[in-house]
Design a protein around this motif. Sequence first.
Motif, mmCIF file in Angstrom:
data_model
loop_
_atom_site.group_PDB
_atom_site.id
_atom_site.type_symbol
_atom_site.label_atom_id
_atom_site.label_comp_id
_atom_site.label_asym_id
_atom_site.label_seq_id
_atom_site.Cartn_x
_atom_site.Cartn_y
_atom_site.Cartn_z
ATOM 1 N N SER A 101 0.618 -1.222 0.033
ATOM 2 C CA SER A 101 -0.191 -0.115 0.150
ATOM 3 C C SER A 101 0.778 1.327 -0.087
ATOM 4 C CB SER A 101 -1.012 0.002 1.110
ATOM 5 O OG SER A 101 -1.833 -1.048 1.010
ATOM 6 N N LYS A 103 3.501 2.344 1.612
ATOM 7 C CA LYS A 103 3.995 3.003 2.446
ATOM 8 C C LYS A 103 5.410 3.009 2.439
ATOM 9 C CE LYS A 103 3.774 -1.447 5.268
ATOM 10 N NZ LYS A 103 3.198 -2.341 4.361
ATOM 11 N N SER B 31 -4.706 6.686 0.498
ATOM 12 C CA SER B 31 -3.874 6.095 1.510
ATOM 13 C C SER B 31 -3.626 7.018 2.685
ATOM 14 C CB SER B 31 -2.647 5.478 0.848
ATOM 15 O OG SER B 31 -2.877 4.757 -0.155
ATOM 16 N N TYR B 48 -2.088 1.712 8.827
ATOM 17 C CA TYR B 48 -2.216 2.430 7.587
ATOM 18 C C TYR B 48 -3.377 1.824 6.969
ATOM 19 C CZ TYR B 48 -0.479 -1.859 5.230
ATOM 20 O OH TYR B 48 -0.145 -3.019 4.545
ATOM 21 N N ALA B 50 -5.311 1.750 3.183
ATOM 22 C CA ALA B 50 -4.763 1.933 1.735
ATOM 23 C C ALA B 50 -6.059 2.526 1.062
ATOM 24 C CB ALA B 50 -4.456 0.432 1.034
ATOM 25 N N SER B 51 -7.403 2.324 1.691
ATOM 26 C CA SER B 51 -8.493 2.963 0.891
ATOM 27 C C SER B 51 -9.575 2.932 1.957
ATOM 28 C CB SER B 51 -8.761 2.294 -0.443
ATOM 29 O OG SER B 51 -9.038 0.984 -0.221
ATOM 30 N N GLN B 96 -2.618 6.915 -4.346
ATOM 31 C CA GLN B 96 -2.218 5.783 -4.604
ATOM 32 C C GLN B 96 -1.957 5.553 -6.015
ATOM 33 O OE1 GLN B 96 -4.870 2.311 -3.827
ATOM 34 N NE2 GLN B 96 -3.521 1.633 -2.254
#
Lengths: 116, 114
Positions: A101, A103, B31, B48, B50-51, B96
Amino acid sequence: AQSVAQPEDQVNVAEGNPLTVKCTYSVSGNPYLFWYVQYPNRGLQFLLKYITGDNLVKGSYGFEAEFNKSQTSFHLKKPSALVSDSALYFCAVRDMEVDSSYKLIFGSGTRLLVRP
Amino acid sequence: NAGVTQTPKFQVLKTGQSMTLQCAQDMNHNSMYWYRQDPGMGLRLIYYSASEGTTDKGEVPNGYNVSRLNKREFSLRLESAAPSQTSVYFCASSAQDNSGNTIYFGEGSWLTVV
């Protein structure tokens, strides 16, 4: 495992002299590399990034960085340091693992002190 | 353009208390991230997203929970604060894509647990 190393906790340089802040990385595949700067009691500010193309990347505030694939390094440089450049600098690499993702993995940071 | 906004800026908690750090971004990024910064250790990823609708653990998730409330907002909760959670917390966001996805950071939240 992917990682970033900043071998120097602190770099001291006189104003007007060139500066270099070192960064080495370990990733699988082609790296996406970043430099950020943090001033006291502030968030991190983006300076520059390397994705592909020229090995010398130019960024904000007169900074540039040189990507060296054979040495797995991405050192931050500036031809003439200013007192106002004194700050904490972070090198980072994008995590290239599947499902990462996008990061970033950060180094431990290098404090730059520019003396008048 | 505010970018990434996080609150509170400073907070002192007693051991065992709970609190939520709020974060919002106005860049339409998919993100979002929560990092903590400790001396000599750089930034370590806590959680985190991502979406919208997804969250995942990072490097140091223990003692924390997160909620991706919508595309703009991503909160971090400490259910029972411990002195080891004394740190500076940064929220961040990124688009993203494969152009290098620059991550943009908030100004930080200084948390002390006594």
